[in-house]
Structures are given as structure tokens and as C-alpha cells.
Design a protein around this motif. Sequence first.
Motif, PDB file in Angstrom:
ATOM      1  N   ALA A 159       0.821  -1.212   0.000  1.00 17.72           N
ATOM      2  CA  ALA A 159       0.000   0.000   0.000  1.00 17.72           C
ATOM      3  C   ALA A 159       0.854   1.261   0.000  1.00 17.72           C
ATOM      4  N   ALA A 160       2.050   1.183   0.606  1.00 19.34           N
ATOM      5  CA  ALA A 160       2.901   2.374   0.725  1.00 19.34           C
ATOM      6  C   ALA A 160       3.885   2.506  -0.431  1.00 19.34           C
ATOM      7  N   SER A 161       3.959   1.502  -1.323  1.00 14.05           N
ATOM      8  CA  SER A 161       4.949   1.514  -2.398  1.00 14.05           C
ATOM      9  C   SER A 161       4.354   2.061  -3.684  1.00 14.05           C
ATOM     10  N   THR A 162       5.252   2.326  -4.648  1.00 12.10           N
ATOM     11  CA  THR A 162       4.827   2.830  -5.952  1.00 12.10           C
ATOM     12  C   THR A 162       5.511   2.036  -7.049  1.00 12.10           C
ATOM     13  N   ALA A 163       4.937   2.122  -8.247  1.00  9.47           N
ATOM     14  CA  ALA A 163       5.516   1.586  -9.489  1.00  9.47           C
ATOM     15  C   ALA A 163       5.975   0.146  -9.345  1.00  9.47           C
ATOM     16  N   SER A 164       7.225  -0.129  -9.791  1.00 10.33           N
ATOM     17  CA  SER A 164       7.704  -1.507  -9.850  1.00 10.33           C
ATOM     18  C   SER A 164       7.810  -2.140  -8.478  1.00 10.33           C
ATOM     19  N   ARG A 165       8.067  -1.355  -7.435  1.00  7.77           N
ATOM     20  CA  ARG A 165       8.161  -1.885  -6.078  1.00  7.77           C
ATOM     21  C   ARG A 165       6.817  -2.478  -5.649  1.00  7.77           C
ATOM     22  N   LYS A 166       5.730  -1.841  -6.033  1.00 11.26           N
ATOM     23  CA  LYS A 166       4.392  -2.339  -5.711  1.00 11.26           C
ATOM     24  C   LYS A 166       4.162  -3.695  -6.387  1.00 11.26           C
ATOM     25  N   ASN A 167       4.629  -3.828  -7.639  1.00 14.50           N
ATOM     26  CA  ASN A 167       4.493  -5.110  -8.340  1.00 14.50           C
ATOM     27  C   ASN A 167       5.271  -6.215  -7.645  1.00 14.50           C
ATOM     28  N   GLN A 168       6.452  -5.883  -7.144  1.00 10.11           N
ATOM     29  CA  GLN A 168       7.262  -6.877  -6.445  1.00 10.11           C
ATOM     30  C   GLN A 168       6.542  -7.395  -5.207  1.00 10.11           C
ATOM     31  N   PHE A 169       6.001  -6.498  -4.404  1.00 11.77           N
ATOM     32  CA  PHE A 169       5.260  -6.918  -3.204  1.00 11.77           C
ATOM     33  C   PHE A 169       4.025  -7.733  -3.573  1.00 11.77           C
ATOM     34  N   ALA A 170       3.379  -7.346  -4.670  1.00 13.19           N
ATOM     35  CA  ALA A 170       2.177  -8.073  -5.097  1.00 13.19           C
ATOM     36  C   ALA A 170       2.515  -9.525  -5.449  1.00 13.19           C
ATOM     37  N   TYR A 171       3.608  -9.728  -6.171  1.00 13.60           N
ATOM     38  CA  TYR A 171       3.969 -11.084  -6.575  1.00 13.60           C
ATOM     39  C   TYR A 171       4.509 -11.912  -5.411  1.00 13.60           C
ATOM     40  N   ILE A 172       5.195 -11.283  -4.479  1.00 11.79           N
ATOM     41  CA  ILE A 172       5.635 -12.021  -3.283  1.00 11.79           C
ATOM     42  C   ILE A 172       4.415 -12.486  -2.488  1.00 11.79           C
ATOM     43  N   THR A 173       3.428 -11.601  -2.364  1.00  9.40           N
ATOM     44  CA  THR A 173       2.199 -11.958  -1.644  1.00  9.40           C
ATOM     45  C   THR A 173       1.478 -13.105  -2.346  1.00  9.40           C
ATOM     46  N   LEU A 174       1.381 -13.026  -3.673  1.00  7.74           N
ATOM     47  CA  LEU A 174       0.714 -14.087  -4.428  1.00  7.74           C
ATOM     48  C   LEU A 174       1.449 -15.418  -4.256  1.00  7.74           C
ATOM     49  N   ALA A 175       2.788 -15.381  -4.371  1.00 11.83           N
ATOM     50  CA  ALA A 175       3.578 -16.602  -4.194  1.00 11.83           C
ATOM     51  C   ALA A 175       3.396 -17.157  -2.782  1.00 11.83           C
ATOM     52  N   SER A 176       3.305 -16.275  -1.788  1.00 15.82           N
ATOM     53  CA  SER A 176       3.122 -16.705  -0.396  1.00 15.82           C
ATOM     54  C   SER A 176       1.770 -17.386  -0.209  1.00 15.82           C
ATOM     55  N   ILE A 177       0.734 -16.808  -0.790  1.00 15.35           N
ATOM     56  CA  ILE A 177      -0.611 -17.391  -0.673  1.00 15.35           C
ATOM     57  C   ILE A 177      -0.645 -18.783  -1.298  1.00 15.35           C
ATOM     58  N   ILE A 178      -0.017 -18.925  -2.489  1.00 11.14           N
ATOM     59  CA  ILE A 178       0.004 -20.233  -3.157  1.00 11.14           C
ATOM     60  C   ILE A 178       0.802 -21.237  -2.342  1.00 11.14           C
ATOM     61  N   GLY A 179       2.008 -20.819  -1.913  1.00 18.83           N
ATOM     62  CA  GLY A 179       2.884 -21.739  -1.186  1.00 18.83           C
ATOM     63  C   GLY A 179       2.303 -22.193   0.139  1.00 18.83           C
ATOM     64  N   PHE A 180       1.884 -21.246   0.961  1.00 11.74           N
ATOM     65  CA  PHE A 180       1.365 -21.602   2.282  1.00 11.74           C
ATOM     66  C   PHE A 180      -0.070 -22.124   2.213  1.00 11.74           C
ATOM     67  N   GLY A 181      -0.808 -21.698   1.170  1.00 16.88           N
ATOM     68  CA  GLY A 181      -2.149 -22.257   0.979  1.00 16.88           C
ATOM     69  C   GLY A 181      -2.091 -23.743   0.712  1.00 16.88           C
ATOM     70  N   GLY A 182      -1.090 -24.153  -0.111  1.00 17.14           N
ATOM     71  CA  GLY A 182      -0.905 -25.582  -0.337  1.00 17.14           C
ATOM     72  C   GLY A 182      -0.291 -26.266   0.868  1.00 17.14           C
ATOM     73  N   GLY A 183       0.610 -25.554   1.564  1.00 17.93           N
ATOM     74  CA  GLY A 183       1.284 -26.140   2.716  1.00 17.93           C
ATOM     75  C   GLY A 183       0.353 -26.448   3.871  1.00 17.93           C
ATOM     76  N   ILE A 184      -0.670 -25.617   4.088  1.00 19.20           N
ATOM     77  CA  ILE A 184      -1.574 -25.816   5.233  1.00 19.20           C
ATOM     78  C   ILE A 184      -2.368 -27.118   5.098  1.00 19.20           C
ATOM     79  N   LEU A 185      -2.554 -27.571   3.836  1.00 12.17           N
ATOM     80  CA  LEU A 185      -3.311 -28.811   3.617  1.00 12.17           C
ATOM     81  C   LEU A 185      -2.573 -30.045   4.138  1.00 12.17           C
ATOM     82  N   TRP A 186      -1.248 -29.937   4.287  1.00 13.42           N
ATOM     83  CA  TRP A 186      -0.466 -31.068   4.793  1.00 13.42           C
ATOM     84  C   TRP A 186      -0.715 -31.319   6.285  1.00 13.42           C
ATOM     85  N   PHE A 187      -1.289 -30.331   6.982  1.00 11.50           N
ATOM     86  CA  PHE A 187      -1.567 -30.512   8.407  1.00 11.50           C
ATOM     87  C   PHE A 187      -2.786 -31.412   8.650  1.00 11.50           C
ATOM     88  N   LEU A 188      -3.721 -31.397   7.700  1.00 13.23           N
ATOM     89  CA  LEU A 188      -5.014 -32.043   7.953  1.00 13.23           C
ATOM     90  C   LEU A 188      -4.908 -33.539   8.242  1.00 13.23           C
TER      91      LEU A 188
END
Length: 680
Positions: A159-188
Motif C-alpha cells: 500500500a505504501a509503495s509505488t511503481a515496480s516496487r508495488k508489483n514486487q510486493f504483489a507477486y511475493i504476496t501471491l507466491a506466499s498465498i500459493i505456497g502456504f495455501g498448499g502447505g496448510i493442507l499437509w496438516f489435515l
Amino acid sequence: MPLYSFLLLFAAMTGFVFSFIVFLYGKEKYTKNSLAIYNLLFALWCLCQFLGEISYSKSIVLFWTRVNLLFAVLIPYSYLIFVYSFSKSLQHKKFQLFLFGVLTLFLLVFLPTRFFVNDLYSTSFYRYYPKGGIVYILYLFIFIIQVLTGFFELLKQWAASTASRKNQFAYITLASIIGFGGGILWFLPAFGVDIYPFGILITPFYLIVGAYAVVKHRLLDIKIVIGKGIVYSIIIALFTAFYIVLTATLIKIFQVDYGFAAATIVLLFFSLFFDYLRRNIQHIIDKILFGRSYDYSSVIKELSYAMASSLTLQQIGVLSTKNISEILDISKAALYIYDEQNDRFSLFNKFGEFVELSQTLSKKAFRVALNNLVFLEDVADDGLSDFMRKNNFILCLPILQKNDLKGLIFLGDKNKRSSWRKEDFDLLETFAVNLYNALNNILLSEKIMNDQFEMFRDEKKSAISIMAGEIAHEIKNPLTSIRGLMQIFPQKKDDTSFLDDFMEIMPRQIDKISIAVNRLINFERKNFWANQKDRNNLIDVFEVINEVLIVFIPQINAQSIKCTIEKKYPLKIHFVKEDFERVIFNLVINAIQAMPNGGILSFEIDKNKLKITDSGFGIEPNYIEKIFEPFFTLKSDGAGLGLAIVKKILEDNKVKISVNSKVGQGTTFELDFLQNFEEV
């Protein structure tokens, strides 16, 4: 072997490759190290999970389970360190890291006990799976808290970043959601929920998103082709799958483990098809990650020749902005050349759309010493970064050697369907070196011309001053060609075609310099342009025009100029070939310079006439009579000697030259060979 086991192995191999690349080529020490460790832990977890899946003994499975849980406990903590490091808030988050570090250490202490893993049990999809104890429940809670803490930090920074820096944070967040979203299923399954391991079908995509972020949005400023690592990972995975299927087939048919035979077949197949697969997969990956592509060697060769044959600053400007932007698929570019007298950078050429682009830049405002191309994020100087941010430039390419700064090229970002590659940066750095040499050559030549003009302006028609100017003008052209050839000689010394051109062009250019020097030594001799014997030579006008035009192919192509030659008569004239080449050379230069945005250059050869017409700017009527005077010029960077030399040569050979020009429509030079043409 189940599909999820194969995917575990693939994710492990890809994770190792990604971790190695980040560690080796990442720029920021703490950020790249934390990301490399985070990916390494993920890869080790996948590998240990895979080893557990292919083991049959319960005790061995339990061993690999405890080892993979060791890495699993460390993953969220290393992830949090990476997030804080990338967001540059590591120093302000020491308490949170200390707290989570203590909790992680607490989990590791209980990891070998039954409080963490109570036992192993069978499910519908696993031979053995850990049954979580009371500490395992605490681990799940700490896992979720750490991941959510990282998510909130990423969203805050986004929210506080601009331009390319904002894109970097967006993709890290997306990668985190995919990675940990799949990882949480291993607990069940650890808590008795009997489900298929969908997590491994999701988790590897986090690596793909991470690699895309590195390449497309310059995460960690890694300037290498991640695609090559992905290519080899895919190839290894394909051959691994082939080996497994082949071995399983042999076992099923012959009821014997023919692992050695399978390995032999795979190695043979690998040796035969590896390069074919590599090329095709590389092409697909490059297309997905980088969009438009080009042949690096061909482009370097074309740019080198174009640079070597550039004789004016206008040609340099077109190469540095329009041509580079089109090759690299860049949205905008601007070239600033350093003005020593005013200690400022002056805007010389631009390409693309700008709201407001400064015409000059103060060198004093840029306190940082630029030694190489630099991204906006890495610019430490406030004045330079503010200028780049205001005009949406993301790269600054200095034109310098040994602290001698000749200019700056500012580049916008890639267009939507393209992204940066290692070859792009190599191309820009090589281009900057050649550009420095070309600029230095042109500026030095113009300085000599200007010094001569100042020295002889009160006697500008003096024979010695005119001769000196003519010699400087004529020496500059072959020197430019020689310099260009020598610059690319080390790279092309094994190229037979290049060596043939080199051996043909180099002696001719040296001969031109020798002739010019002899002319200076013998300047007192009247009409030294050519002796009478040489004038008896019969030359073909059409052939000379073609030979001269070959030299200008790079500029003609760069400026989208169309050339036509209408041969109404096979005109042959009594003329010294070198002198007539010089006439055509100067007239063609003027025509090209008059059409910076493209146009038509035409030649009409008749019985005793030659017409050269361009569709350029045209000449004002009151300047027509002055254009043949020495030192008269309408160009900001011109010396005013080209047409004076043309007229001198033609008069000595009794050839009449006339001009017809209309402003905005173009100019025609007509040469009338009344006395020295040959009847055919």
C-alpha cells in the motif's frame, strides 16, 4: 510411484535450482540470503517427504518424517525474516523476530519426542503419516501466526509503495498465498482428516510465481535468465519420469528389477535428445517469461556497423533512442549529451511519449558517480532519482570510460508483453562502450572543425584554412570506419565473412587517409585533387553509387529511408574514382541528414546528367547561393565543408552542379557532365 511423490521430487529439484540462483546472483545481502535459505528449506522438506514416501520400513519413514518436520518448523520463521528484510524493516522488527525465534526453538526441542509426533498411521492415500501430538497443535498455531504476520507486512508495504516496487510486493504476496495455501493442507491428515495430498499439486506453483517475479519485476535485482534454470529442471524432471516409467514397465513385464537396463536406455535417450529438448523448452520458457526476443549476435553486429559508420550526432541520437527502444521493446528513451562549456547535460534525442522532459540537466545536481547501468531503485542520488521517477524511466545508462562521462541514456520499462533478460543488459553495456567511442570521435572532429573556424574566420577563404578543413573532413570518415572495425575485430576474428570484408575495407580506408595526407603536404600544387592521367580513367556512375550506398545501409535502415536508382542511360565518365566517390558520399550524407524521420532518396542517371533527390527539409531560397561556401552550415553540429569539397572537385573536373529545393518538399542536386562523359 504415486503422482504426488513425483511432484515432491520435481518441487525439490526446482527449489534447489531457484535457491542456488538467488544466493549466487541476488544483490542485497540479507534479503537474498534469507530468500535463498527459505527456498532451500522448502526444497529439503520436499526431498525428505519424498524419501519418506518411497521408504517401506516404518522406522525409516518416522526418521524422514522427523527430519522433514525439522525443515517445516524453520520455513515460516525464515519466511518472516525474508519479508522483513525485503521490506527494509528488519531493524524495526527485532522484538517480533526474537519472540518467534524463541517459539521456533521451543518446537525444535520437542521435535524428537512423542509430544510432537505421537505415532505413524495409515490413510487411504499414505502408507504412513504422522499423528500429531499436543506440541504439533501448538506448531500449527505458531505456523499460522507467523505466516499471517508476514502477509500483513507485505500488504502494508504494498500500500505504501509505488511503481515496480508495488508489483514486487504483489507477486511475493501471491507466491506466499500459493505456497502456504498448499502447505496448510499437509496438516489435515495429521489430525485424522483423510484427504488426497492436494497440497503438493498447489505448492510448486509458488516457485513459478517467484521465478516470474524475479525475471519480470526484477525481484532482488537479479539480472540473469532464471528461465535457463527452469529449462534444465524440466528436462531433468522429464528424464526422471521417463526412467521411473521405464523401470516400472520392465519390472511389470519381466518381474525383475531391470534398473541398470532402464538407466542405460535413459542415458542413450538423454544423449540423443537433450539438445533438441533444451532448445525447444528454452524457446517456450523465454516466450512465457520474456515476450519478444532477438538474436543477440546479429543485433550486436548490426549496431556495431551502424555505430562505426555514424558520422553525425543525429545518427547517434537515432541509434541511442529509437533503434534501442525498438530492439528491446522499451516504451521510451532519451539521450543527454554532456556540454562541457555549460557543465550540463543537454537533451539531444528522445523516443516515446513524455508529459514534460527537461531540456537540460545540471551535472552538479547528480552527486553520484555512475559507473554502470543502474535501476531506479538503486539510484542513491535524490536529484537523479526524482528526474527518473518523474519521467517514468527505470534505467540510466552512462556513456563513459575512465571517469570521462560523455552522456546519459535514460530508458523506460519494457512493454507489457516483454521483460528484461541478461542479454538485454549485455547488449546495453556493449552499446555504451561503442557509443562512447563514436561520440568521442565525432565530438573531437567537430571540435577540430570549430577550432579551425575560430582560427580562420577572418580569412575563411584562405587556401590553407580550406585545405586543412578539407583534410580533417576527409580523414574523419575513414577513421570512423577503421575504429568501428577494430572495436568488433576481437569478437569476429573467427568469422570468415567478416575477415573478407575487413581485408577489403581496411586497405581502402587507409589509402583514403594516405591520399588526404599527401594532399596536405602538396597543398601548394594547383588542382592536386587528381592528376591528368587519373582523369582519363573511365568509371561507371551506377557502380560508384551502389558502392557508396553500401556504407550507408545502417543509417538508411535505421531512418526508414527508401532508395531508388533509375538508370535511363549507362553513363560512364572520365573521372578519378576516389574523387567521384567523395562527391557522392557528401551528397548522400546531406540527403540522409535531411530526412531524420524517413523519406525517399532517389538517383536518376541520364545521358550526361545525374540527379540526386531527397524528400527532406529543403533549403530556404536565400541560402541556396551560400551552401557551397566553405564553413557555411545550417546544422548545429556541422562544419560547413562537405558541399564546398563537392564543388571544388566538380569544378576541377569541369562538371557543373546546380540545386533546386523547396522548403518542406526536398532538394535535388543536378550534375551536368558536358565535357567528360563517354558516348555509349
